[in-house]
Structure formats: C-alpha cells, structure tokens
Design a protein around this motif. Structure first.
Motif, PDB file in Angstrom:
ATOM      1  N   UNK A 140       0.848  -1.198   0.000  1.00 54.49           N
ATOM      2  CA  UNK A 140       0.000   0.000   0.000  1.00 54.49           C
ATOM      3  C   UNK A 140       0.879   1.241   0.000  1.00 54.49           C
ATOM      4  N   UNK A 141       0.399   2.291  -0.654  1.00 55.58           N
ATOM      5  CA  UNK A 141       1.098   3.572  -0.602  1.00 55.58           C
ATOM      6  C   UNK A 141       1.062   4.137   0.808  1.00 55.58           C
ATOM      7  N   UNK A 142      -0.096   3.983   1.468  1.00 54.88           N
ATOM      8  CA  UNK A 142      -0.277   4.431   2.847  1.00 54.88           C
ATOM      9  C   UNK A 142      -1.262   3.487   3.516  1.00 54.88           C
ATOM     10  N   UNK A 143      -0.875   2.943   4.669  1.00 55.44           N
ATOM     11  CA  UNK A 143      -1.712   2.020   5.422  1.00 55.44           C
ATOM     12  C   UNK A 143      -1.661   2.399   6.888  1.00 55.44           C
ATOM     13  N   UNK A 146      -6.221  -0.095  12.748  1.00 57.15           N
ATOM     14  CA  UNK A 146      -7.509   0.327  13.304  1.00 57.15           C
ATOM     15  C   UNK A 146      -7.372   1.191  14.552  1.00 57.15           C
ATOM     16  N   UNK A 147      -6.244   1.098  15.249  1.00 54.99           N
ATOM     17  CA  UNK A 147      -6.016   1.951  16.418  1.00 54.99           C
ATOM     18  C   UNK A 147      -5.442   3.314  16.018  1.00 54.99           C
ATOM     19  N   UNK A 148      -5.214   3.503  14.717  1.00 54.23           N
ATOM     20  CA  UNK A 148      -4.691   4.764  14.176  1.00 54.23           C
ATOM     21  C   UNK A 148      -3.362   5.144  14.829  1.00 54.23           C
ATOM     22  N   UNK A 149      -2.568   4.139  15.168  1.00 53.85           N
ATOM     23  CA  UNK A 149      -1.290   4.388  15.827  1.00 53.85           C
ATOM     24  C   UNK A 149      -0.098   3.921  15.015  1.00 53.85           C
ATOM     25  N   UNK A 150      -0.258   2.849  14.243  1.00 51.82           N
ATOM     26  CA  UNK A 150       0.836   2.308  13.453  1.00 51.82           C
ATOM     27  C   UNK A 150       0.467   2.354  11.987  1.00 51.82           C
ATOM     28  N   UNK A 151       1.464   2.635  11.162  1.00 48.69           N
ATOM     29  CA  UNK A 151       1.226   2.655   9.733  1.00 48.69           C
ATOM     30  C   UNK A 151       2.458   2.266   8.965  1.00 48.69           C
ATOM     31  N   UNK A 152       2.292   2.138   7.678  1.00 42.46           N
ATOM     32  CA  UNK A 152       3.446   1.967   6.808  1.00 42.46           C
ATOM     33  C   UNK A 152       3.156   2.577   5.449  1.00 42.46           C
ATOM     34  N   UNK A 153       4.242   2.896   4.772  1.00 38.05           N
ATOM     35  CA  UNK A 153       4.157   3.505   3.453  1.00 38.05           C
ATOM     36  C   UNK A 153       5.223   2.881   2.569  1.00 38.05           C
ATOM     37  N   UNK A 154       4.802   2.459   1.384  1.00 36.76           N
ATOM     38  CA  UNK A 154       5.731   1.894   0.421  1.00 36.76           C
ATOM     39  C   UNK A 154       5.372   2.417  -0.962  1.00 36.76           C
ATOM     40  N   UNK A 155       6.344   2.432  -1.868  1.00 39.88           N
ATOM     41  CA  UNK A 155       6.015   2.785  -3.244  1.00 39.88           C
ATOM     42  C   UNK A 155       4.961   1.811  -3.784  1.00 39.88           C
ATOM     43  N   UNK A 156       3.941   2.341  -4.460  1.00 39.35           N
ATOM     44  CA  UNK A 156       2.884   1.487  -5.001  1.00 39.35           C
ATOM     45  C   UNK A 156       2.579   1.882  -6.442  1.00 39.35           C
TER      46      UNK A 156
END
Length: 182
Positions: A140-143, A146-156
C-alpha cells in the motif's frame, strides 16, 4: 493571488497537523474545482475525538465531498492523501483518479504530490481494521491500523510514490481528516 485557506473546527489546544501553510501549498495540487475552496473544516482529529476508527467513520459520514487525510509521525513528518470521497467502511476499493498521496517538505517548504498513474484503480480501501490508500503487488502507498497508531508507506503502482515516511513503518502520533466548504 487567491486568498489564504481558512481552517476551522480545530480547538486552540489541539496539536495541529494540517497548518495553513500546508493547506495552501496542497491547494495547488487539488483538482481545479476544489482549489476555489476558501474554508476547510476539521471533520476528525485524534487529539480532539480520540483514537477510534469507528469514531472517524461516524464523524466524516456527513461530509459528502472529498477530504484531506493528514498524518504526523513520531519524528514530526507530515504526509497524507487527498481523497475524492469521504472515508467509510467498504469491502472493496473506491474513489477516483483524482486521489493522490502527498508529503510536506518543511525545509523548502513545499508539497510533493504523487498523482494517479492509471496503472490500477486501487485508490481507497478502508474497513473496520485499517485504512489504505493506493496499492498493487501486495503493498500500500499508505496504510494505517484500526487503532490509528501504526502505519506503513511503500512505493505502489497506483501513485508511483516515494515512501511518505523516512522508513516503511511509522508511528502515527496525530491524524486529521478535513473537508472542504465550496
């Protein structure tokens, strides 16, 4: 020169993610009809409304148009997405090619926008477990969880974007969703 965008609905003691400087820089990247907006209204804020994806969906439901998602990570980086539709729980992708990812460069200061490539139509995927913007090849470009605390971003493939945060995984310390008043 157009007048500056006015940001409304944020309490004075709320830690700001989207500032007027960022909103005005972002305005130049918006689809033409939304550049006319003079006012953006805060629909949801982690700081003001609590950490709940359910609350986020409930508060943005009345917004019938596009919105801006703005995130601040633990290192103070600000990034997000322009979404052609309001966020909602949905089992399949939705949104149009007007969606894009963006990140703020505070040293220059300017917005770097990553627009739709046309390679796929993986714009917005959001259910009760996560929010995801852009995708392809299992990333995902941005993920955001559900707790809106952890995410990740990768080229998509959807946006041919850079990582929005300095590392693929980030901790979300602030998150806002803004709607437009046209």
């Amino acid at each position: 020169m157009e007048s500056s965008i006015k940001l409304t609905g944020r309490k004075s003691d709320t830690d700001a993610v989207l500032t007027e400087d960022i909103a005005n820089a972002l305005r130049m990247e918006l689809p033409r009809r939304f550049r006319l907006a003079q006012v953006m209204t805060l629909l949801y804020s982690l700081d003001q409304h609590g950490i709940s994806l359910h609350t986020l969906y409930r508060l943005v439901k009345e917004n019938k148009g596009p919105c801006v998602l703005a995130i601040k990570d633990e290192d103070g980086n600000v990034f997000g997405a322009f979404l052609s539709e309001s966020l909602r729980p949905e089992k399949r992708y939705y949104g149009t090619g007007e969606c894009f990812l963006w990140k703020w460069n505070s040293t220059e200061p300017k917005i770097k926008a990553f627009k739709w490539t046309g390679k796929n139509e993986y714009m917005i995927l959001s259910d009760m477990d996560f929010l995801a913007i852009g995708g392809g090849d299992g990333v995902f470009g941005l993920w955001i969880n559900s707790e809106l605390e952890k995410g990740h971003s990768q080229p998509c493939q959807t946006f041919d974007n850079e990582m929005l945060s300095p590392t693929p995984e980030f901790k979300c310390v602030e998150l806002e969703v803004w709607g437009f008043q046209i």
